[in-house]
Design a protein around this motif. Structure first.
Motif, PDB file in Angstrom:
ATOM      1  N   ASP A   1       6.906  18.482   5.234  1.00  0.00           N
ATOM      2  CA  ASP A   1       5.968  17.445   5.672  1.00  0.00           C
ATOM      3  C   ASP A   1       6.487  16.669   6.873  1.00  0.00           C
ATOM      4  O   ASP A   1       5.745  15.882   7.468  1.00  0.00           O
ATOM      5  CB  ASP A   1       5.625  16.499   4.522  1.00  0.00           C
TER       6      ASP A   1
ATOM      7  N   ASP B   1       2.101  20.776   3.429  1.00  0.00           N
ATOM      8  CA  ASP B   1       1.986  20.247   2.073  1.00  0.00           C
ATOM      9  C   ASP B   1       1.974  21.389   1.063  1.00  0.00           C
ATOM     10  O   ASP B   1       1.815  22.559   1.428  1.00  0.00           O
ATOM     11  CB  ASP B   1       0.773  19.337   1.909  1.00  0.00           C
TER      12      ASP B   1
ATOM     13  N   PRO C   1       4.502  16.042  -0.240  1.00  0.00           N
ATOM     14  CA  PRO C   1       3.465  15.202  -0.861  1.00  0.00           C
ATOM     15  C   PRO C   1       2.535  16.050  -1.712  1.00  0.00           C
ATOM     16  O   PRO C   1       2.368  17.248  -1.482  1.00  0.00           O
ATOM     17  CB  PRO C   1       2.722  14.625   0.354  1.00  0.00           C
TER      18      PRO C   1
ATOM     19  N   ASP D   1       4.799  19.059  -5.244  1.00  0.00           N
ATOM     20  CA  ASP D   1       6.143  19.073  -4.649  1.00  0.00           C
ATOM     21  C   ASP D   1       6.702  20.493  -4.596  1.00  0.00           C
ATOM     22  O   ASP D   1       6.099  21.453  -5.094  1.00  0.00           O
ATOM     23  CB  ASP D   1       7.079  18.131  -5.392  1.00  0.00           C
TER      24      ASP D   1
END
Length: 240
Positions: free
Chosen positions: A14, A38, A61, A64
């Motif tokens: 990210d 992500d 985010p 995970d």
């Protein structure tokens, strides 16, 4: 000079600038690279892009990196190289336990990461553990009690039932099974399975051995297959 390995790499982080920097270094090394930022995109991209190596940050985010790795392992055996925080020892162990193959801690040298990725790709092409198994007949499966390790098909069966292993797990098991009763140190196993120039924490061998034992139903206290030789490493048992 050997030809650099080629392959498809998916970088998931990210931190946009870091992801692009890593991708640039990988592309300069002649690799095909895709980038995602992500976890949800990452899982979809593994299906669509079918990478040889997934470079995966654990601190994503939404979904995970741990959950991404868990989901990816359901349908892909690509190598997974985790990116972790320097002091996040728990994340390293958990990540390896859900199927990651190696890790690099942040901050890291992009050149080191490229070297790790290239080492993984070389294993995929040459079958590092298989080539180290000696001159044994290519058609001869290894039998240890009820355990059968077939190098050619890269399949493992226990009491007739298939055992699903990652590439790293299979290569570790093959190294031990091909050398019955020979004690192999962590360093020897690293050089056979990862790379002779690999410089990470050799104790990740222990985590992968633990996963193999769990899949084989092998108790560390009274093992049938993989024995721990305290202070040295591991050896293959007799299956009894």
């Amino acid at each position: 000079m050997p030809t650099p390995p080629t392959g498809r790499i998916l970088v998931v982080d990210d931190e946009t600038d870091l992801a692009q920097l890593v991708a640039e270094y990988l592309r300069k090394a002649g690799l095909e690279v895709a980038v995602r930022h992500d976890g949800t995109e990452a899982v979809a991209a593994v299906r669509d892009f079918t990478p040889d190596v997934l470079v995966l940050d654990l601190g994503l985010p939404g979904i995970d990196g741990i959950e991404v790795c868990r989901q990816v392992r359901v349908f892909s055996d690509c190598y997974v190289l985790m990116l972790t925080a320097r002091d996040d020892e728990v994340d390293k162990i958990v990540g390896l336990s859900v199927g990651a193959d190696d890790y690099v801690t942040k901050p890291f040298s992009p050149r080191e990461l490229v070297a790790r990725v290239q080492a993984m790709l070389r294993r995929a092409r040459t079958g590092g553990a298989a080539s180290a198994a000696g001159s044994r007949s290519a058609q001869q499966a290894l039998v240890i009690g009820e355990l059968v390790v077939d190098e050619d098909s890269r399949q493992v069966h226990l009491a007739g039932e298939p055992v699903a292993l990652t590439r790293i797990e299979f290569d570790l098991l093959l190294c031990l099974a091909a050398r019955p009763q020979l004690v192999l140190s962590r360093r020897q196993l690293v050089e056979m399975v990862w790379d002779t120039h690999w410089t990470g924490d050799e104790h990740l061998v222990d985590v992968h051995i633990g996963r193999i034992r769990k899949k084989l139903g092998d108790e560390a206290a009274s093992p049938r297959f993989i024995h721990t030789i305290r202070g040295i490493g591991y050896r293959m048992g007799t299956g009894r």
